[in-house]
Design a protein around this motif. Structure first.
Motif, PDB file in Angstrom:
ATOM      1  N   ASP A 134     -13.638  -2.400 -23.075  1.00 23.97           N
ATOM      2  CA  ASP A 134     -12.713  -3.184 -22.255  1.00 23.97           C
ATOM      3  C   ASP A 134     -13.385  -4.438 -21.709  1.00 23.97           C
ATOM      4  OD1 ASP A 134     -10.829  -1.324 -22.804  1.00 23.97           O
ATOM      5  OD2 ASP A 134     -10.422  -0.754 -20.725  1.00 23.97           O
ATOM      6  N   LEU A 135     -14.652  -4.346 -21.353  1.00 19.51           N
ATOM      7  CA  LEU A 135     -15.367  -5.541 -20.890  1.00 19.51           C
ATOM      8  C   LEU A 135     -15.405  -6.600 -21.983  1.00 19.51           C
ATOM      9  CD1 LEU A 135     -18.290  -3.891 -18.907  1.00 19.51           C
ATOM     10  CD2 LEU A 135     -16.509  -5.367 -17.944  1.00 19.51           C
ATOM     11  N   ARG A 136     -15.629  -6.174 -23.216  1.00 19.52           N
ATOM     12  CA  ARG A 136     -15.637  -7.150 -24.320  1.00 19.52           C
ATOM     13  C   ARG A 136     -14.257  -7.772 -24.499  1.00 19.52           C
ATOM     14  NH1 ARG A 136     -19.220  -3.288 -26.624  1.00 19.52           N
ATOM     15  NH2 ARG A 136     -17.496  -2.252 -27.714  1.00 19.52           N
ATOM     16  N   ARG A 169      -4.976  -2.489 -18.111  1.00 16.32           N
ATOM     17  CA  ARG A 169      -5.553  -3.165 -19.275  1.00 16.32           C
ATOM     18  C   ARG A 169      -4.931  -2.609 -20.558  1.00 16.32           C
ATOM     19  NH1 ARG A 169     -10.300  -1.606 -16.193  1.00 16.32           N
ATOM     20  NH2 ARG A 169     -10.947  -0.207 -17.866  1.00 16.32           N
ATOM     21  N   GLN A 170      -5.166  -3.285 -21.660  1.00 11.18           N
ATOM     22  CA  GLN A 170      -4.581  -2.874 -22.931  1.00 11.18           C
ATOM     23  C   GLN A 170      -5.009  -1.450 -23.299  1.00 11.18           C
ATOM     24  OE1 GLN A 170      -5.965  -6.756 -24.739  1.00 11.18           O
ATOM     25  NE2 GLN A 170      -4.177  -6.382 -26.037  1.00 11.18           N
ATOM     26  N   ASP A 171      -4.012  -0.628 -23.612  1.00 11.56           N
ATOM     27  CA  ASP A 171      -4.227   0.748 -24.087  1.00 11.56           C
ATOM     28  C   ASP A 171      -4.928   1.640 -23.058  1.00 11.56           C
ATOM     29  OD1 ASP A 171      -3.077   0.275 -26.672  1.00 11.56           O
ATOM     30  OD2 ASP A 171      -4.929  -0.763 -27.231  1.00 11.56           O
ATOM     31  N   GLN A 172      -4.896   1.262 -21.801  1.00 13.31           N
ATOM     32  CA  GLN A 172      -5.506   2.080 -20.760  1.00 13.31           C
ATOM     33  C   GLN A 172      -4.512   3.134 -20.292  1.00 13.31           C
ATOM     34  OE1 GLN A 172      -6.189   0.188 -16.937  1.00 13.31           O
ATOM     35  NE2 GLN A 172      -8.131   1.276 -16.671  1.00 13.31           N
ATOM     36  N   ARG A 208      -1.827 -15.554 -26.510  1.00 14.16           N
ATOM     37  CA  ARG A 208      -1.657 -14.395 -27.390  1.00 14.16           C
ATOM     38  C   ARG A 208      -0.350 -13.663 -27.091  1.00 14.16           C
ATOM     39  NH1 ARG A 208      -7.557 -11.588 -26.724  1.00 14.16           N
ATOM     40  NH2 ARG A 208      -8.756 -13.539 -26.836  1.00 14.16           N
ATOM     41  N   TYR A 209      -0.033 -13.534 -25.802  1.00 16.25           N
ATOM     42  CA  TYR A 209       1.185 -12.835 -25.398  1.00 16.25           C
ATOM     43  C   TYR A 209       2.422 -13.556 -25.930  1.00 16.25           C
ATOM     44  CZ  TYR A 209       4.552 -10.500 -22.335  1.00 16.25           C
ATOM     45  OH  TYR A 209       5.615  -9.778 -21.851  1.00 16.25           O
ATOM     46  N   SER A 210       2.417 -14.892 -25.829  1.00 10.67           N
ATOM     47  CA  SER A 210       3.576 -15.666 -26.299  1.00 10.67           C
ATOM     48  C   SER A 210       3.764 -15.540 -27.802  1.00 10.67           C
ATOM     49  CB  SER A 210       3.424 -17.140 -25.904  1.00 10.67           C
ATOM     50  OG  SER A 210       2.357 -17.749 -26.617  1.00 10.67           O
ATOM     51  N   ARG A 211       2.692 -15.204 -28.521  1.00  7.78           N
ATOM     52  CA  ARG A 211       2.774 -15.026 -29.971  1.00  7.78           C
ATOM     53  C   ARG A 211       2.916 -13.558 -30.364  1.00  7.78           C
ATOM     54  NH1 ARG A 211      -1.898 -16.220 -32.243  1.00  7.78           N
ATOM     55  NH2 ARG A 211      -3.128 -16.703 -30.384  1.00  7.78           N
ATOM     56  N   GLY A 212       3.150 -12.708 -29.357  1.00  7.89           N
ATOM     57  CA  GLY A 212       3.373 -11.297 -29.630  1.00  7.89           C
ATOM     58  C   GLY A 212       2.140 -10.535 -30.043  1.00  7.89           C
ATOM     59  N   LYS A 213       0.971 -11.013 -29.637  1.00  7.82           N
ATOM     60  CA  LYS A 213      -0.287 -10.400 -30.068  1.00  7.82           C
ATOM     61  C   LYS A 213      -1.027  -9.683 -28.936  1.00  7.82           C
ATOM     62  CE  LYS A 213      -1.055 -13.593 -33.928  1.00  7.82           C
ATOM     63  NZ  LYS A 213      -0.934 -12.554 -34.967  1.00  7.82           N
ATOM     64  N   MET A 214      -0.396  -9.523 -27.780  1.00  7.77           N
ATOM     65  CA  MET A 214      -1.015  -8.770 -26.679  1.00  7.77           C
ATOM     66  C   MET A 214      -0.388  -7.381 -26.628  1.00  7.77           C
ATOM     67  SD  MET A 214      -3.517 -10.076 -24.864  1.00  7.77           S
ATOM     68  CE  MET A 214      -3.418  -9.235 -23.304  1.00  7.77           C
ATOM     69  N   LEU A 217      -0.107  -3.277 -23.561  1.00 10.34           N
ATOM     70  CA  LEU A 217       0.027  -3.469 -22.114  1.00 10.34           C
ATOM     71  C   LEU A 217       0.936  -2.390 -21.530  1.00 10.34           C
ATOM     72  CD1 LEU A 217       0.447  -7.362 -22.005  1.00 10.34           C
ATOM     73  CD2 LEU A 217      -1.565  -6.053 -21.297  1.00 10.34           C
ATOM     74  N   PRO A 218       0.725  -1.982 -20.288  1.00 10.55           N
ATOM     75  CA  PRO A 218       1.530  -0.893 -19.715  1.00 10.55           C
ATOM     76  C   PRO A 218       2.970  -1.328 -19.474  1.00 10.55           C
ATOM     77  CG  PRO A 218       0.148  -1.882 -18.025  1.00 10.55           C
ATOM     78  CD  PRO A 218      -0.268  -2.500 -19.328  1.00 10.55           C
ATOM     79  N   ASP A 219       3.901  -0.371 -19.593  1.00  7.91           N
ATOM     80  CA  ASP A 219       5.272  -0.670 -19.206  1.00  7.91           C
ATOM     81  C   ASP A 219       5.397  -0.560 -17.686  1.00  7.91           C
ATOM     82  OD1 ASP A 219       5.416   2.070 -18.607  1.00  7.91           O
ATOM     83  OD2 ASP A 219       6.459   2.568 -20.464  1.00  7.91           O
TER      84      ASP A 219
END
Length: 381
Positions: A134-136, A169-172, A208-214, A217-219
Motif C-alpha cells: 500500500d505504501l508503494r 485504500r484500494q482493496d483494503q 486515473r479515477y476519471s479514466r476508470g482506472k482506480m 475503492l470502498p463503497d
C-alpha cells in the motif's frame, strides 16, 4: 472589548513547498526540485515573519506549524532562524507548540535532534500505511519498517509525536484496517490523524479515477463501517475523536489546529499558504502566491480579501462543527447578525444529529458521518 479572533487564539503557519516526490493522492501545493537555495528561502521566510509581525504587534503567539510539502527537508538552521525571528517579533505563550511535519525516512530521522535544538517541540509524521504494497501504491518513499523506526527515533527525541494513517485504500478490507489500526495504537500514541483516502481533481489518482482506472475503492457502506470502527477502536484506547479525523489523549490535542477549528487568527507564510487576520477590526483572508519561484522573487507575495460578517459566520460554523466540543451559538449570532434558525436546530436534534444546550451547538456521534448534510440544513437560506 475582546475581538472575535481572541476566542481561538493566534498562530503562525509556515509552508515549505518542496518534496522528494509528488504523491499521487496529494493536492497540496508541493513541488519536486533538484536544488533549493536554502539561504534564500530562509531570508525570505524571515522577512515574511517580520512583515506580518508589523501588522500584528503585541499578540501572544500560541503556535507555529511548519507544513508542506515536506518541511523535514528544510535545513534545521532555517527553522531555527525562523523561530529566532518569531521570538523577536511576538510575545510567545509559555507553552507555545512548534510542530514540524516529517516524512518517516531514516535520512530525515537523523535530523530530529537538530530540529529539536532549533526549537521544534512536536513532530507530525506522514506514515499513511503500515504495509509495503500500500505504501508503494500511495507513492511513499519509505517502507513500513522504516516508517515505524523513524517514529521511534522521533519519540526518543520529542515529547509529542503524532502520525497520520489513511484508510479506505484500494482493496483494503475492514478486517485489514482493524488490524492496522490496532497495530498503530498499541505503540502508545497520544495523538493520531486518521483520514479516508479521497480522490482529488488535479492529482495522479484523480486522473486515473476519471479514466476508470482506480479500482478497489470502498463503497459507501464499507467507508461508513471503517469510520465507525475507527471511532470504536480509538475510544477503547483512550483516544477519543476531538475533531472529525483527529484523535488524542486528554491534553494532547494539536493546539495549532485548534486555532483553525476555533476560528482564531493565523498568519500563513510561504508559497500557497492561507491565513485569516483581523486588522483594524476587519477580518481578511490572505493567500500567498503559489509558485515557489514567483514567491521567492516577489516584492509582494500575497493577495487579500475582506471577509463579510456572513462569510465569517459561515467559516466559523464550517470549522467549529468539526470539533466534538462544537461551537458557541452566541458567537455565531454575533458574527452573523442573527441566530441560527431554532426550528432547524430542533429538527436536527430530534433526529439525534446535534445537541444544542446552554448556548453550545455540537454534533452527535451519529451526526458526524452526516456533517456536510447538517451544515447544508443550518446554512441554507
Amino acid at each position: 472589548m475582546a475581538e472575535d479572533w481572541e476566542a481561538g487564539g493566534f498562530g503562525l503557519y509556515v509552508h515549505w513547498p518542496f518534496c522528494a516526490a509528488k504523491c499521487p493522492y496529494c493536492d497540496f501545493n508541493s513541488h519536486v526540485s533538484q536544488s533549493v537555495d536554502h539561504d534564500a528561502w530562509c531570508a525570505a521566510l524571515v522577512a515574511e515573519v517580520e512583515r506580518v509581525g508589523a501588522l500584528t504587534k503585541g499578540r501572544v503567539l500560541r503556535s507555529v506549524f511548519f507544513g508542506g510539502g515536506t518541511p523535514s527537508l528544510m535545513a534545521p538552521a532555517t527553522t531555527g532562524a525562523i523561530l529566532d525571528a518569531v521570538a523577536r517579533t511576538w510575545p510567545i505563550a509559555n507553552d507555545m507548540e512548534v510542530t514540524l511535519e516529517a516524512n518517516p525516512t531514516s535520512v530525515e530521522a537523523r535530523k530530529f535532534a537538530a530540529f529539536k535544538t532549533a526549537g521544534i517541540n512536536r513532530v507530525s509524521m506522514g506514515i499513511q500505511a503500515l504495509n509495503d504494497p500500500d505504501l508503494r501504491s500511495l507513492g511513499r518513499l519509505h517502507t513500513a519498517a522504516e516508517g515505524l523506526a523513524a517514529f521511534e527515533v522521533a519519540r526518543s527525541v520529542f515529547d509529542r509525536v503524532s502520525f497520520d494513517l489513511m484508510y479506505g485504500r484500494q482493496d483494503q478490507s475492514l478486517i485489514q484496517w482493524e488490524s492496522e489500526l490496532h497495530q498503530a495504537l498499541e505503540r502508545d500514541l497520544d495523538h493520531v490523524s486518521l483520514y479516508q483516502l479521497t480522490i482529488e481533481p488535479g492529482t495522479a489518482f484523480g486522473d486515473r479515477y476519471s479514466r476508470g482506472k482506480m479500482r478497489g475503492l470502498p463503497d459507501d457502506d464499507l467507508s461508513a463501517d471503517m469510520y465507525t470502527l475507527t471511532q470504536d477502536i480509538c475510544a477503547a484506547h483512550n483516544m477519543p475523536r476531538y475533531e472529525v479525523s483527529n484523535h488524542a489523549k486528554d491534553g494532547a490535542e494539536s493546539r495549532h489546529n485548534l486555532i483553525y477549528w476555533r476560528y482564531g487568527d493565523y498568519a500563513g507564510i510561504g508559497p500557497g499558504a492561507h491565513g485569516r487576520l483581523t486588522l483594524d477590526g476587519t477580518r481578511v483572508a490572505t493567500e500567498q502566491w503559489r509558485m515557489p519561484a514567483a514567491w521567492l522573487s516577489g516584492d509582494s507575495r500575497e493577495t487579500t480579501e475582506t471577509l463579510s460578517s456572513n462569510d465569517q459566520a459561515v467559516e466559523f460554523l464550517l470549522m467549529g462543527l468539526r470539533l466534538a466540543e462544537g461551537v458557541d451559538l452566541n458567537r455565531y449570532a454575533a458574527l452573523a447578525g442573527q441566530p441560527l434558525d431554532k426550528r432547524r436546530l430542533n429538527e436536527l436534534a430530534e433526529m439525534n444529529l446535534i445537541t444544542h444546550q446552554e448556548g453550545q451547538l455540537s454534533v452527535t456521534n451519529q451526526g458526524f458521518s452526516l456533517l456536510n448534510a447538517i451544515l447544508r440544513v443550518l446554512l441554507d437560506p
